[in-house]
Design an enzyme around this catalytic site. Structure first.
Site, PDB file in Angstrom:
ATOM      1  CD  GLU A  21     -52.132  25.817  46.446  1.00 29.70           C
ATOM      2  OE1 GLU A  21     -50.810  25.762  46.493  1.00 29.70           O
ATOM      3  OE2 GLU A  21     -52.324  25.672  47.233  1.00 29.70           O
ATOM      4  NE  ARG A  50     -50.354  17.444  52.558  1.00 27.48           N
ATOM      5  CZ  ARG A  50     -51.029  18.877  52.721  1.00 27.48           C
ATOM      6  NH1 ARG A  50     -49.967  19.485  51.737  1.00 27.48           N
ATOM      7  NH2 ARG A  50     -51.746  18.386  51.948  1.00 27.48           N
ATOM      8  NE  ARG A  88     -53.406  21.557  53.061  1.00 27.12           N
ATOM      9  CZ  ARG A  88     -54.571  22.597  53.908  1.00 27.12           C
ATOM     10  NH1 ARG A  88     -54.664  23.776  55.004  1.00 27.12           N
ATOM     11  NH2 ARG A  88     -55.287  23.283  52.351  1.00 27.12           N
TER      12      ARG A  88
END
Length: 227
Positions: A60, A96, A52
């Site tokens: 998004e 992540r 990330r």
């Protein structure tokens, strides 16, 4: 060209671009792109790792067309098979690897902000403490030039979109104000909205009138979300 001129040209060329030593960070190889701030890589042991991108937030995918444009651009910057260097920041709640990714000593995270394909994630900017001013300036420049995500009249920040808080907008007209909570004169929060906290709004140090139903002004000095 004399030595002084060469040095000056070098500084101008690379000003504002964070650089790293080639041997200071681990090399990984790009496997795939998820969206504008997520990718999969393979580390030196051959293990797949989800990254990330730290300190930034991309639109998004459902924020059409901005999310798709951001993903496409990240894929251009990081094609499959590209060797990258990775500066780990932390692990997030999804396990992540939150990181800053570099190609040829250039921060891909910063490039995405410079091109208006991502915004600065101020809540997590401490992960880029040494270069935070570069990130903030890059965003300001992209916004002024209406690049990418900023080329729209009322951009909804990615974190607001994820939380469904799509109606939080600056106050601009009397008709809008009649539909907004008067406790917050600097931007519009519809009355009877579920409880919010400072993480839910993209504003800081704004005016607050009592009764302050969301509790933004904890010390009751008339200023909300001071930190």
């Amino acid at each position: 060209m004399n030595k002084t001129a060469i040095i000056t040209a070098f500084l101008v060329l690379f000003s504002g671009v964070p650089t790293i030593a080639q041997t200071s960070l681990p090399n990984m190889t790009v496997v795939s792109i998820g969206d504008g701030d997520t990718l999969r890589v393979r580390n030196q042991q051959g293990k797949p790792v989800t990254i990330r991108l730290g300190c930034i937030d991309a639109p998004e995918m459902k924020q059409n067309p901005w999310g798709q444009q951001s993903r496409t651009r990240l894929g251009q910057l990081l094609p499959v098979g590209q060797s990258v260097q990775v500066r780990q920041i932390e692990r997030d709640k999804y396990k992540r690897l939150v990181a800053e990714v570099f190609v040829n000593n250039r921060s891909v995270n910063l490039t995405m902000v410079q091109e208006g394909q991502a915004v600065v994630y101020r809540q997590y900017l401490k992960g880029c403490a040494n270069t935070k001013d570069q990130f903030l300036q890059a965003e300001a420049d992209a916004k002024q030039q209406k690049l990418g995500f900023w080329n729209q009249s009322q951009p909804v920040m990615p974190w607001d979109f994820r939380r469904g808080k799509k109606n939080i907008q600056p106050n601009t007209t009397r008709s809008q104000q009649q539909q907004c909570d008067p406790s917050y004169p600097d931007f519009c929060i519809p009355p009877n909205l579920s409880d919010l906290d400072c993480r839910d709004v993209p504003y800081r140090r704004f005016r607050v009138n009592q009764p302050d139903p969301h509790g933004f002004d904890r010390d009751r000095d008339g200023i909300g979300c001071e930190r």
